[in-house]
Write a protein that holds these residues in place. Structure first.
Motif, PDB file in Angstrom:
ATOM      1  N   MET A   9      -3.955   4.649   3.637  1.00 53.83           N
ATOM      2  CA  MET A   9      -3.343   4.276   2.358  1.00 53.83           C
ATOM      3  C   MET A   9      -4.165   3.220   1.631  1.00 53.83           C
ATOM      4  N   PRO A  33      -2.045   9.937   0.236  1.00 50.89           N
ATOM      5  CA  PRO A  33      -1.229   9.864   1.450  1.00 50.89           C
ATOM      6  C   PRO A  33      -0.408   8.580   1.457  1.00 50.89           C
ATOM      7  N   SER A  34       0.801   8.636   1.999  1.00 55.87           N
ATOM      8  CA  SER A  34       1.639   7.438   2.058  1.00 55.87           C
ATOM      9  C   SER A  34       2.653   7.597   3.177  1.00 55.87           C
ATOM     10  N   LEU A  35       3.084   6.470   3.757  1.00 54.25           N
ATOM     11  CA  LEU A  35       4.196   6.537   4.705  1.00 54.25           C
ATOM     12  C   LEU A  35       5.446   6.901   3.923  1.00 54.25           C
ATOM     13  N   PRO A  80       0.798  -1.228   0.000  1.00 56.01           N
ATOM     14  CA  PRO A  80       0.000   0.000   0.000  1.00 56.01           C
ATOM     15  C   PRO A  80       0.831   1.279   0.000  1.00 56.01           C
ATOM     16  N   SER A  81       1.876   1.349   0.831  1.00 53.98           N
ATOM     17  CA  SER A  81       2.621   2.605   0.877  1.00 53.98           C
ATOM     18  C   SER A  81       3.382   2.837  -0.415  1.00 53.98           C
ATOM     19  N   ALA A 127       0.901   3.769  -3.288  1.00 51.33           N
ATOM     20  CA  ALA A 127       0.519   5.180  -3.251  1.00 51.33           C
ATOM     21  C   ALA A 127       1.656   6.046  -3.790  1.00 51.33           C
ATOM     22  N   GLN A 128       2.904   5.707  -3.422  1.00 51.18           N
ATOM     23  CA  GLN A 128       4.041   6.479  -3.932  1.00 51.18           C
ATOM     24  C   GLN A 128       4.151   6.377  -5.450  1.00 51.18           C
TER      25      GLN A 128
END
Ligand code: ATP
Ligand code: ATP
Ligand code: SF4
Ligand code: MG
Ligand code: MG
Lengths: 270, 330
Positions: B261, B276-278, A182-183, A186-187
């Protein structure tokens, strides 16, 4: 004004395994026509086996169509014209592990398309590789890395870097986001949107996820068993009333098959 | 009593760069008939945890636990043979890549037939033959395959990925296991099929009192029928508890980020806006942060975070964090 990309009646048939010469070929894609403009994102959706990968491979020139035409900026693209096509239409695959060569450094993999397609000096090539790596959020140092030294997200960035290094007009991505965390996902989506804004790239993305489609697609093309049953702007598909299959894909509801095909062969025995 | 009871499971292995702790004191309990989601990004140790349960870890690794119990029996004290017997009878697993798991040389019908326990079909030879065929068809229907006649005769490589995944689920549930571990079973599927499979898993959990451990990377894809959820990051448990509570009032910053996310959350944003993301990426085994492993990516991190937080409880949830979110007003 001609469209950036125009497909006219593209279709694809396969000969089934264990078949007779006279038996009917199975149809993976029925004649399909659509258009795409510069800077737009087209999403291809459909249930499993509906022909999404077949269509995207034909567009990217990885597979030959059984018939139909493809025009880029009004000029006909032939399957054999791989040079012109691969400069303008690039593909990113789902599995960056399989699509990257494990034996070559990141820099060497990015150099490959340049050697085949561009007349450049060594130092110009190096510069372009470094600036492309920075565009996808990596560092110039990463050129010396081998794929196994990178994380999944970084590998996917390399795959994207390889796709955009020739400054293509269209990038085709078949499920390229599905395997990502997921992170990282998104990036990467943020990265794709940035590149679209800066370089005016058009995307053709294949995905099962209605949320991603809603977020990044301008147009949606929907396939059902190889047949295009909808092609329209995202806005309109989302707001206007649709047939149940389209509704299901866009809003994640269960498909009721008898409603689409109008027969009740789909009886479920429990 | 819990069907599965894991307390402080730790797995260490010797890599090329020294000893690494890939699972760090992970606890997890699973009741009979419970559907439990295990969520975490890639490399967090989800598959390792599953492998520890079914007993297929590399024997060279150091596996320690205060408790690893199945149905009240200590799995760590058993001989490999005893463990295999329990795994074979009570557990089943579906894998991320169905095509690698299906036998390329036999048809779907042959593979499902093989998975049906011999005792299930009785009678004369013809009887058994017909009975088997209907059972195979039934299993295919249950996993949402409509044209079972065509699929039964197919070989795995002729199937699209989604269908292949459904077939592997049919094989896994053929011997009616007590626990089904589904390691990211639905990525290859379109959402409607995913829905169908998830409902099916939920239904099976209830009707056959089968427990399901669903392993996934995204909180958006956890079963609607999931009663409890656990979040794992870099081999450490972050938070677990009742699904509703955890998702509505996350105590842990990681849970909070995972919710923001998730795909579901994207749908509410302006199209083409920044997601949004870490920041950064999941650390590699070689560079594991000390203390709370989320530290370098956590927006709430402070000095204390270099010491691993102990478990804390709040109503229906447990979490491991020095600075929890959504605390009730004192
Ligand atoms: N090489 C091939 N030989 C025979 N049939 C094929 C071949 N490639 C694809 N097909 C068939 O064409 C149809 C469309 O396949 P395609 O891979 O395009 O589907 P898809 O929409 O990408 O599915 P998925 O979502 O599972 O990736 C399927 O019925 C498939 O079985
Ligand atoms: N056989 C192995 N040898 C060495 N390291 C391993 C082995 N198997 C797993 N690991 C390491 O242990 C960590 C956890 O791996 P695991 O496969 O459990 O991750 P995961 O949470 O299932 O990830 P994913 O979502 O990508 O499947 C990873 O960092 C991985 O590199
Ligand atoms: S313990 Fe610290 S670093 Fe870890 S999640 Fe809590 S605030 Fe963040
Ligand atoms: Mg495909
Ligand atoms: Mg895994």
């Amino acid at each position: 004004m001609s469209h950036l990309l125009e497909a006219v009646d593209l279709f694809k048939t396969f000969r089934p395994r264990r078949s007779w010469p006279w038996s009917k070929k199975s149809v993976a894609l029925e004649p399909t026509s659509f258009t795409l403009e510069a800077g737009e994102t087209l999403a291809i959706m459909g249930e499993t086996g509906s022909g999404k990968s077949t269509l995207s491979k034909i567009i990217a020139g990885v597979e030959a169509p059984s018939g139909g035409e493809l025009y880029l900026n009004g000029q006909k693209l032939n399957y054999a014209q791989s040079k012109r096509r691969c400069q303008n239409i690039r593909m990113v695959f789902q599995d960056s592990d399989k699509s990257l060569n494990q034996q070559l450094t990141v820099g060497q993999q990015l150099e490959e398309p340049l050697l085949f397609n561009r007349e450049m000096s060594n130092s110009e090539r190096k510069q372009l590789i470094h600036s492309t790596l920075r565009k996808v959020g990596l560092l110039a140092e990463h050129a010396a890395f081998y794929p196994h030294m990178l994380s999944t997200g970084q590998k996917q960035r390399v795959a994207i870097a390889r796709a955009i290094i020739l400054d293509p007009q269209i990038v085709v991505a078949d499920e390229a986001l599905v395997a990502l965390d997921p992170s990282v996902r998104a990036q990467i989506i943020n990265l794709m949107l940035d590149l679209q804004k800066d370089m005016g790239i058009s995307y053709i993305i294949v995905t099962h996820s209605p949320q991603i489609v809603k977020h990044i697609a301008d147009k949606i093309l929907i396939l059902y068993r190889g047949k295009m049953i909808a092609f329209n702007e995202t806005e309109r598909l989302l707001t206007e009333k649709q047939q149940p299959y389209v509704q299901a894909l866009l809003h994640e509801h269960l498909i009721n098959h008898s409603q689409i095909t109008g027969n009740s062969s789909a009886k479920v025995t429990e | 009593m819990d069907l599965l009871d894991i307390r402080n499971l730790t797995i260490e292995m010797d890599g090329p760069h020294g000893r690494v702790r890939v699972l760090d004191k992970v606890s997890l309990q699973l009741k009979e008939g419970e559907v439990h989601s295990l969520v975490g990004e890639s490399g967090s140790g989800k598959s390792l945890l599953a492998k520890a349960v079914i007993g297929v870890l590399n024997p060279l690794w150091d596996v320690t636990a205060d408790r690893l119990w199945w149905n009240g029996k200590d799995l760590l004290a058993m001989t490999p043979k005893q463990r295999r017997a329990i795994t074979g009878r009570d557990m089943a697993m579906i894998f991320q890549d169905p095509l690698a798991y299906l036998d390329p040389n036999s048809t779907v019908a042959e593979q499902i037939t093989e998975a049906i326990p011999a005792g299930d079909v009785t009678g004369t030879f013809m009887h058994r033959r017909i009975d088997r065929k209907t059972r195979v068809a039934q299993l295919l229907h249950r996993v949402g395959i409509r044209d079972h006649d065509a699929i039964m005769k197919s070989y795995p490589y002729e199937l699209s990925e989604g269908i292949a995944q459904k077939v592997s689920i049919a094989i896994a549930i053929a011997h009616r296991p007590k626990l089904l571990i589904a390691d990211e079973p639905t990525t290859a599927m379109e959402p409607s099929t995913k829905d169908q499979i998830q409902r099916l898993l939920g239904k099976l959990a209830v009707s056959q009192s089968m427990s399901v451990l669903l392993i996934t990377q995204d909180v958006a894809s956890i079963l609607p029928a999931t009663q409890r959820v656990s979040l794992l990051y870099c081999g450490q448990m972050m938070e677990h508890g009742d699904t509703e509570t955890v998702l509505n009032r996350p105590a842990h910053p990681y849970t909070d980020a995972m919710i923001k996310m998730s795909l579901q959350a994207h749908a509410e944003l302006e199209p083409k806006s920044k997601l949004p993301s870490l920041p950064g990426a999941v650390p590699t085994l070689r560079h594991m942060p000390i203390g709370c492993r989320l530290g370098p990516r956590c927006p709430y991190a402070q000095k204390q975070c270099v010491k691993a937080p102990l478990v804390r409880h709040r109503d229906e949830q447990s979490y491991y964090c020095h600075f929890p979110l959504n605390e009730p007003e004192a």
